[in-house]
Design a protein around this motif. Structure first.
Motif, short mmCIF file in Angstrom:
data_model
loop_
_atom_site.label_atom_id
_atom_site.label_comp_id
_atom_site.label_asym_id
_atom_site.label_seq_id
_atom_site.Cartn_x
_atom_site.Cartn_y
_atom_site.Cartn_z
N PHE A 1 0.84 -1.19 0.00
CA PHE A 1 0.00 0.00 0.00
C PHE A 1 0.88 1.23 0.00
O PHE A 1 1.88 1.29 0.69
N VAL A 2 0.50 2.19 -0.81
CA VAL A 2 1.22 3.46 -0.89
C VAL A 2 0.26 4.59 -0.53
O VAL A 2 -0.96 4.42 -0.56
N LYS A 3 0.82 5.73 -0.22
CA LYS A 3 0.02 6.89 0.12
C LYS A 3 -0.78 7.31 -1.12
O LYS A 3 -0.25 7.35 -2.24
N ASP A 4 -2.05 7.58 -0.92
CA ASP A 4 -2.89 8.04 -2.03
C ASP A 4 -2.37 9.37 -2.56
O ASP A 4 -1.96 10.24 -1.79
N ARG A 5 -2.40 9.50 -3.86
CA ARG A 5 -2.02 10.76 -4.48
C ARG A 5 -3.29 11.59 -4.68
O ARG A 5 -4.39 11.03 -4.76
N PRO A 6 -3.17 12.90 -4.81
CA PRO A 6 -4.36 13.73 -5.04
C PRO A 6 -5.09 13.28 -6.31
O PRO A 6 -4.47 13.01 -7.34
N GLY A 7 -6.38 13.16 -6.21
CA GLY A 7 -7.18 12.75 -7.36
C GLY A 7 -7.17 11.27 -7.64
O GLY A 7 -7.67 10.80 -8.65
N HIS A 8 -6.59 10.49 -6.74
CA HIS A 8 -6.48 9.04 -6.92
C HIS A 8 -7.88 8.41 -6.93
O HIS A 8 -8.70 8.69 -6.07
N ASP A 9 -8.14 7.58 -7.93
CA ASP A 9 -9.42 6.89 -8.01
C ASP A 9 -9.38 5.65 -7.13
O ASP A 9 -8.45 4.86 -7.20
N ARG A 10 -10.40 5.49 -6.32
CA ARG A 10 -10.49 4.30 -5.47
C ARG A 10 -11.21 3.17 -6.18
O ARG A 10 -11.08 2.02 -5.83
N ARG A 11 -12.00 3.53 -7.16
CA ARG A 11 -12.72 2.50 -7.92
C ARG A 11 -13.14 3.08 -9.26
O ARG A 11 -13.17 4.29 -9.45
N TYR A 12 -13.46 2.20 -10.19
CA TYR A 12 -14.00 2.58 -11.48
C TYR A 12 -15.32 1.82 -11.64
O TYR A 12 -15.43 0.67 -11.23
N ALA A 13 -16.29 2.45 -12.23
CA ALA A 13 -17.59 1.79 -12.38
C ALA A 13 -18.19 2.13 -13.73
O ALA A 13 -17.99 3.22 -14.26
N MET A 14 -18.90 1.17 -14.29
CA MET A 14 -19.62 1.38 -15.55
C MET A 14 -21.08 1.04 -15.33
O MET A 14 -21.40 0.10 -14.62
#
Length: 105
Positions: A30-43
């Motif tokens: 696990f790495v530190k989240d970057r700004p704007g990092h997506d946690r999930r994608y959905a369609m």
């Protein structure tokens, strides 16, 4: 589905197709989240299903497995693409002033 859930599915498929000394999931870091990092994608395919009657031929799980199988069956291609050697071709095609591109002229 969260990104982590997708990664865990990939690890489980690799455990099945190409077992290693330890489970692939143990390699997750696990790495530190970057700004704007997506946690999930959905369609949401409801509109294309409703308006065109289209339905996918694959589930996410079956498509993911087929994709991983393709990469495992085409390791030479993967190595070529990830080696960086494509940069010479890019220079040849798009940078005529580079040494490789100048040879083309």
């Amino acid at each position: 589905m969260s990104n982590l859930e997708v990664v865990r599915q990939i690890c489980a498929i690799l455990d099945d197709l190409k077992p290693a000394q330890r489970p692939y999931e143990s390699l997750i870091t696990f790495v530190k989240d970057r700004p704007g990092h997506d946690r999930r994608y959905a369609m949401d395919i409801a509109k294309i299903e409703r308006e065109l009657g289209w339905l996918p031929r694959e589930t996410f799980a079956s498509g993911l497995r087929k994709t991983i199988e393709w990469y495992l069956d085409n390791l030479e291609w993967v190595e070529h693409v990830t080696s960086g050697s494509y940069r010479e071709w890019i220079n040849l095609q798009y940078n005529p002033t580079s040494p490789a591109g100048a040879a083309k002229l």
